[in-house]
Design a protein around this motif. Structure first.
Motif, PDB file in Angstrom:
ATOM      1  N   THR A   1     155.640 -39.735  49.939  1.00  0.00           N
ATOM      2  CA  THR A   1     154.295 -40.144  49.560  1.00  0.00           C
ATOM      3  C   THR A   1     154.280 -41.646  49.295  1.00  0.00           C
ATOM      4  O   THR A   1     155.302 -42.244  48.970  1.00  0.00           O
ATOM      5  N   ASN A   2     153.121 -42.228  49.426  1.00  0.00           N
ATOM      6  CA  ASN A   2     152.955 -43.653  49.165  1.00  0.00           C
ATOM      7  C   ASN A   2     153.116 -43.912  47.681  1.00  0.00           C
ATOM      8  O   ASN A   2     152.550 -43.195  46.854  1.00  0.00           O
ATOM      9  N   ILE A   3     153.878 -44.915  47.329  1.00  0.00           N
ATOM     10  CA  ILE A   3     154.169 -45.200  45.918  1.00  0.00           C
ATOM     11  C   ILE A   3     152.907 -45.593  45.141  1.00  0.00           C
ATOM     12  O   ILE A   3     152.767 -45.275  43.969  1.00  0.00           O
ATOM     13  N   ASP A   4     151.970 -46.265  45.801  1.00  0.00           N
ATOM     14  CA  ASP A   4     150.737 -46.693  45.134  1.00  0.00           C
ATOM     15  C   ASP A   4     149.664 -45.611  45.123  1.00  0.00           C
ATOM     16  O   ASP A   4     148.764 -45.637  44.293  1.00  0.00           O
ATOM     17  N   ASN A   5     149.760 -44.685  46.062  1.00  0.00           N
ATOM     18  CA  ASN A   5     148.787 -43.597  46.149  1.00  0.00           C
ATOM     19  C   ASN A   5     149.522 -42.335  46.593  1.00  0.00           C
ATOM     20  O   ASN A   5     149.634 -42.062  47.789  1.00  0.00           O
TER      21      ASN A   5
ATOM     22  N   ASP B   1     153.356 -42.199  53.216  1.00  0.00           N
ATOM     23  CA  ASP B   1     153.856 -43.528  53.545  1.00  0.00           C
ATOM     24  C   ASP B   1     154.455 -43.466  54.956  1.00  0.00           C
ATOM     25  O   ASP B   1     154.595 -42.388  55.531  1.00  0.00           O
TER      26      ASP B   1
END
Length: 85
Positions: free
Chosen positions: A32-36, A41
């Motif tokens: 998963t995207n670290i920011d969302n 990702d």
């Protein structure tokens, strides 16, 4: 010699190991995207150091890289997309 694929997918990440005779040769991962954490990702591929000892081994190594490339291409399409539950 045998080419196998193992799926280590878990919540928040897709992980596939491609092996020759049980030894991991290529590992594909997408998290998963670290920011969302609700979106994927970009995926990445790890290629392990491998000593090629004969033509059969070389053919299996090429097959493993082809399999990894296909998964990488497919998973790249998911980059930025919302994760389905």
């Amino acid at each position: 010699m045998e080419l196998t694929q193992s799926d280590y997918t878990r919540p928040g990440g897709k992980h596939i190991a491609i092996r020759i005779d049980g030894k991991t040769i290529v590992f594909i991962e997408q998290n998963t995207n670290i920011d969302n954490p609700k979106v994927w990702d970009a995926p990445y591929i790890f290629v392990n150091h491998e000593k090629v000892t004969d033509l059969e081994h070389l053919d299996l190594l090429k097959d493993a890289l082809d399999m990894a490339g296909e998964l990488f291409e497919k998973w790249s399409e998911d980059t930025g997309k919302e994760i389905e539950s």
